[in-house]
Design a protein around this motif. Structure first.
Motif, PDB file in Angstrom:
ATOM      1  N   GLY A  24       0.822  -1.193   0.000  1.00 25.08           N
ATOM      2  CA  GLY A  24       0.000   0.000   0.000  1.00 25.08           C
ATOM      3  C   GLY A  24       0.859   1.248   0.000  1.00 25.08           C
ATOM      4  O   GLY A  24       1.106   1.860  -1.039  1.00 25.08           O
ATOM      5  N   TRP A  25       1.355   1.627   1.181  1.00 24.88           N
ATOM      6  CA  TRP A  25       2.211   2.796   1.305  1.00 24.88           C
ATOM      7  C   TRP A  25       3.677   2.379   1.175  1.00 24.88           C
ATOM      8  O   TRP A  25       3.981   1.193   1.041  1.00 24.88           O
ATOM      9  N   SER A  26       4.570   3.344   1.217  1.00 26.25           N
ATOM     10  CA  SER A  26       5.935   3.120   0.734  1.00 26.25           C
ATOM     11  C   SER A  26       6.882   2.478   1.735  1.00 26.25           C
ATOM     12  O   SER A  26       8.038   2.245   1.410  1.00 26.25           O
ATOM     13  N   GLU A  27       6.416   2.185   2.975  1.00 28.55           N
ATOM     14  CA  GLU A  27       7.349   1.730   3.995  1.00 28.55           C
ATOM     15  C   GLU A  27       7.067   0.310   4.483  1.00 28.55           C
ATOM     16  O   GLU A  27       7.239   0.017   5.676  1.00 28.55           O
ATOM     17  N   SER A  28       6.724  -0.577   3.588  1.00 28.32           N
ATOM     18  CA  SER A  28       6.412  -1.957   3.983  1.00 28.32           C
ATOM     19  C   SER A  28       7.619  -2.658   4.594  1.00 28.32           C
ATOM     20  O   SER A  28       7.532  -3.246   5.674  1.00 28.32           O
ATOM     21  N   ALA A  29       8.744  -2.623   3.912  1.00 28.81           N
ATOM     22  CA  ALA A  29       9.946  -3.277   4.442  1.00 28.81           C
ATOM     23  C   ALA A  29      10.353  -2.646   5.769  1.00 28.81           C
ATOM     24  O   ALA A  29      10.791  -3.341   6.697  1.00 28.81           O
ATOM     25  N   GLN A  30      10.156  -1.337   5.875  1.00 31.39           N
ATOM     26  CA  GLN A  30      10.516  -0.635   7.104  1.00 31.39           C
ATOM     27  C   GLN A  30       9.563  -1.006   8.247  1.00 31.39           C
ATOM     28  O   GLN A  30       9.972  -1.056   9.412  1.00 31.39           O
ATOM     29  N   VAL A  31       8.302  -1.257   7.925  1.00 33.70           N
ATOM     30  CA  VAL A  31       7.353  -1.735   8.939  1.00 33.70           C
ATOM     31  C   VAL A  31       7.820  -3.070   9.508  1.00 33.70           C
ATOM     32  O   VAL A  31       7.852  -3.275  10.730  1.00 33.70           O
ATOM     33  N   ILE A  32       8.203  -3.986   8.628  1.00 34.65           N
ATOM     34  CA  ILE A  32       8.651  -5.304   9.085  1.00 34.65           C
ATOM     35  C   ILE A  32       9.909  -5.174   9.935  1.00 34.65           C
ATOM     36  O   ILE A  32      10.032  -5.805  10.992  1.00 34.65           O
ATOM     37  N   GLU A  33      10.827  -4.347   9.500  1.00 34.45           N
ATOM     38  CA  GLU A  33      12.062  -4.138  10.261  1.00 34.45           C
ATOM     39  C   GLU A  33      11.741  -3.581  11.651  1.00 34.45           C
ATOM     40  O   GLU A  33      12.310  -4.032  12.658  1.00 34.45           O
ATOM     41  N   PHE A  34      10.829  -2.629  11.717  1.00 37.93           N
ATOM     42  CA  PHE A  34      10.453  -2.047  12.995  1.00 37.93           C
ATOM     43  C   PHE A  34       9.770  -3.078  13.895  1.00 37.93           C
ATOM     44  O   PHE A  34      10.050  -3.147  15.097  1.00 37.93           O
ATOM     45  N   ILE A  72      10.108  -6.300  13.943  1.00 39.69           N
ATOM     46  CA  ILE A  72      11.100  -7.249  14.448  1.00 39.69           C
ATOM     47  C   ILE A  72      11.795  -6.666  15.676  1.00 39.69           C
ATOM     48  O   ILE A  72      11.958  -7.351  16.698  1.00 39.69           O
ATOM     49  N   ARG A  73      12.179  -5.413  15.590  1.00 46.66           N
ATOM     50  CA  ARG A  73      12.838  -4.763  16.731  1.00 46.66           C
ATOM     51  C   ARG A  73      11.870  -4.582  17.901  1.00 46.66           C
ATOM     52  O   ARG A  73      12.242  -4.774  19.064  1.00 46.66           O
ATOM     53  N   LEU A  74      10.636  -4.227  17.601  1.00 45.88           N
ATOM     54  CA  LEU A  74       9.636  -4.032  18.650  1.00 45.88           C
ATOM     55  C   LEU A  74       9.422  -5.306  19.450  1.00 45.88           C
ATOM     56  O   LEU A  74       9.276  -5.265  20.684  1.00 45.88           O
ATOM     57  N   SER A  75       9.414  -6.437  18.758  1.00 48.70           N
ATOM     58  CA  SER A  75       9.163  -7.720  19.428  1.00 48.70           C
ATOM     59  C   SER A  75      10.285  -8.109  20.382  1.00 48.70           C
ATOM     60  O   SER A  75      10.105  -9.001  21.217  1.00 48.70           O
ATOM     61  N   GLU A  76      11.418  -7.460  20.270  1.00 53.10           N
ATOM     62  CA  GLU A  76      12.526  -7.721  21.182  1.00 53.10           C
ATOM     63  C   GLU A  76      12.334  -6.999  22.517  1.00 53.10           C
ATOM     64  O   GLU A  76      13.020  -7.303  23.493  1.00 53.10           O
ATOM     65  N   GLU A  77      11.399  -6.044  22.558  1.00 56.70           N
ATOM     66  CA  GLU A  77      11.177  -5.253  23.761  1.00 56.70           C
ATOM     67  C   GLU A  77       9.789  -5.448  24.359  1.00 56.70           C
ATOM     68  O   GLU A  77       9.600  -5.313  25.571  1.00 56.70           O
ATOM     69  N   ILE A 127      16.889  -9.738   4.144  1.00 55.81           N
ATOM     70  CA  ILE A 127      15.694 -10.322   3.532  1.00 55.81           C
ATOM     71  C   ILE A 127      15.412 -11.705   4.116  1.00 55.81           C
ATOM     72  O   ILE A 127      14.263 -12.059   4.392  1.00 55.81           O
ATOM     73  N   LYS A 128      16.474 -12.470   4.360  1.00 58.57           N
ATOM     74  CA  LYS A 128      16.287 -13.785   4.992  1.00 58.57           C
ATOM     75  C   LYS A 128      15.671 -13.641   6.379  1.00 58.57           C
ATOM     76  O   LYS A 128      14.828 -14.444   6.789  1.00 58.57           O
ATOM     77  N   GLN A 129      16.094 -12.619   7.088  1.00 59.26           N
ATOM     78  CA  GLN A 129      15.533 -12.366   8.415  1.00 59.26           C
ATOM     79  C   GLN A 129      14.047 -12.046   8.316  1.00 59.26           C
ATOM     80  O   GLN A 129      13.240 -12.524   9.126  1.00 59.26           O
ATOM     81  N   HIS A 130      13.670 -11.274   7.309  1.00 59.48           N
ATOM     82  CA  HIS A 130      12.263 -10.941   7.123  1.00 59.48           C
ATOM     83  C   HIS A 130      11.455 -12.173   6.730  1.00 59.48           C
ATOM     84  O   HIS A 130      10.310 -12.344   7.182  1.00 59.48           O
ATOM     85  N   VAL A 131      12.024 -13.013   5.876  1.00 59.19           N
ATOM     86  CA  VAL A 131      11.335 -14.255   5.496  1.00 59.19           C
ATOM     87  C   VAL A 131      11.078 -15.105   6.728  1.00 59.19           C
ATOM     88  O   VAL A 131       9.980 -15.643   6.914  1.00 59.19           O
ATOM     89  N   SER A 132      12.072 -15.239   7.580  1.00 58.10           N
ATOM     90  CA  SER A 132      11.905 -16.016   8.814  1.00 58.10           C
ATOM     91  C   SER A 132      10.815 -15.417   9.690  1.00 58.10           C
ATOM     92  O   SER A 132      10.040 -16.143  10.329  1.00 58.10           O
ATOM     93  N   PHE A 133      10.746 -14.096   9.718  1.00 55.31           N
ATOM     94  CA  PHE A 133       9.715 -13.413  10.487  1.00 55.31           C
ATOM     95  C   PHE A 133       8.333 -13.763   9.957  1.00 55.31           C
ATOM     96  O   PHE A 133       7.425 -14.117  10.723  1.00 55.31           O
ATOM     97  N   PHE A 134       8.163 -13.687   8.646  1.00 50.63           N
ATOM     98  CA  PHE A 134       6.880 -14.049   8.035  1.00 50.63           C
ATOM     99  C   PHE A 134       6.547 -15.521   8.294  1.00 50.63           C
ATOM    100  O   PHE A 134       5.403 -15.862   8.630  1.00 50.63           O
ATOM    101  N   GLU A 135       7.535 -16.379   8.122  1.00 46.82           N
ATOM    102  CA  GLU A 135       7.294 -17.811   8.280  1.00 46.82           C
ATOM    103  C   GLU A 135       6.898 -18.179   9.706  1.00 46.82           C
ATOM    104  O   GLU A 135       6.191 -19.169   9.929  1.00 46.82           O
ATOM    105  N   GLY A 136       7.328 -17.385  10.662  1.00 46.39           N
ATOM    106  CA  GLY A 136       7.015 -17.676  12.056  1.00 46.39           C
ATOM    107  C   GLY A 136       5.661 -17.165  12.515  1.00 46.39           C
ATOM    108  O   GLY A 136       5.257 -17.420  13.659  1.00 46.39           O
TER     109      GLY A 136
END
Length: 242
Positions: free
Chosen positions: A40-50, A52-57, A104-113
């Motif tokens: 949709g909007w331009s920050e999809s990869a950045q959403v996933i990256e964020f 992942i970090r959020l889930s650590e806290e 990208i592998k890290q993001h794939v693992s995130f989706f797969e989980g």
């Protein structure tokens, strides 16, 4: 200690950050995201990256949506779904420009989980779209319904409220869970800009992919918090308004 359900995000990182700031989340809280983080909007990869970090806290549960399935398949170089490409996929592909293979592998693992649904200790169900089995999610034959089905929401909207829950004609699908939280079908389709409740179903997709907002709702108090409208946050973009 609170639990919040977060509706569809669709690449709107700015909107997500607004909602999280309004929720004033603490380390004791739980965030349950009902899917569609991308497209949709331009920050999809950045959403996933964020996220992942959020889930650590923060204790987070990330339900998988249909757009997340399409993105995962593309990241794994399995498929570029034509429907996906036209409905936000291109913007997601662009957002991954410059991301390393390891990232990208890290993001794939995130989706797969990501689970397809979550059932909490209070018998409250969280999933992206719906289910069709009269026996509940554990006996759903076609797992794709968890992120594609719209009939559960349609059923809830069309329900005759005068029918007693114990009546023989009361839909069995609606009897299994105290509450069900979904996204997938924007409330803006029905002229509503806020979360909608029908019977025991709560729809928290408030149209972020289009001209609406990202929403977070406290599942105990039902107090909800919303971002600005996404086109105001991304004024030079169209999102999925095409």
């Amino acid at each position: 200690m609170s639990t919040f359900a977060i509706g569809d995000i669709h690449g709107g990182l700015k909107a997500l950050l607004q909602v999280l700031n309004k929720l004033e989340v603490t380390e004791e809280d739980t965030l349950i995201f009902v899917g569609d983080y991308v497209d949709g909007w331009s920050e999809s990869a950045q959403v996933i990256e964020f996220l992942i970090r959020l889930s650590e806290e923060i204790n987070c549960i990330f339900i998988k949506g249909n757009h997340d399935v399409w993105c995962q398949n593309w990241l794994k170089e399995e498929d570029v779904n034509a429907i996906w490409y036209m409905h936000g996929g291109k913007e997601t592909m662009d957002s991954y420009e410059g991301f390393s293979a390891d990232k990208i592998k890290q993001h794939v693992s995130f989706f797969e989980g990501m689970p397809l649904y979550h059932l909490d200790a209070e018998n409250r169900l969280f999933l992206h779209a719906g289910y069709t089995s009269i026996h509940g999610v554990e006996r759903e034959i076609f797992k794709e319904n968890f992120y594609f089905d719209r009939t559960l929401w349609e059923l809830a909207l069309a329900m005759d409220r005068s029918i007693d829950k114990d009546h023989v004609i009361y839909p069995k699908r609606l009897q299994h869970y105290n509450e069900v939280y979904i996204g997938h079908t924007p409330t803006t389709n029905f002229g509503e800009t806020v979360p909608m409740n029908a019977v025991n179903i709560w729809n928290v997709d408030t149209g972020a992919a289009f001209k609406g907002k990202v929403t977070g709702i406290n599942i105990d108090t039902k107090a909800y918090y919303q971002s600005d409208n996404l086109p105001d946050l991304y004024p030079n973009e169209k999102g999925r308004n095409k």
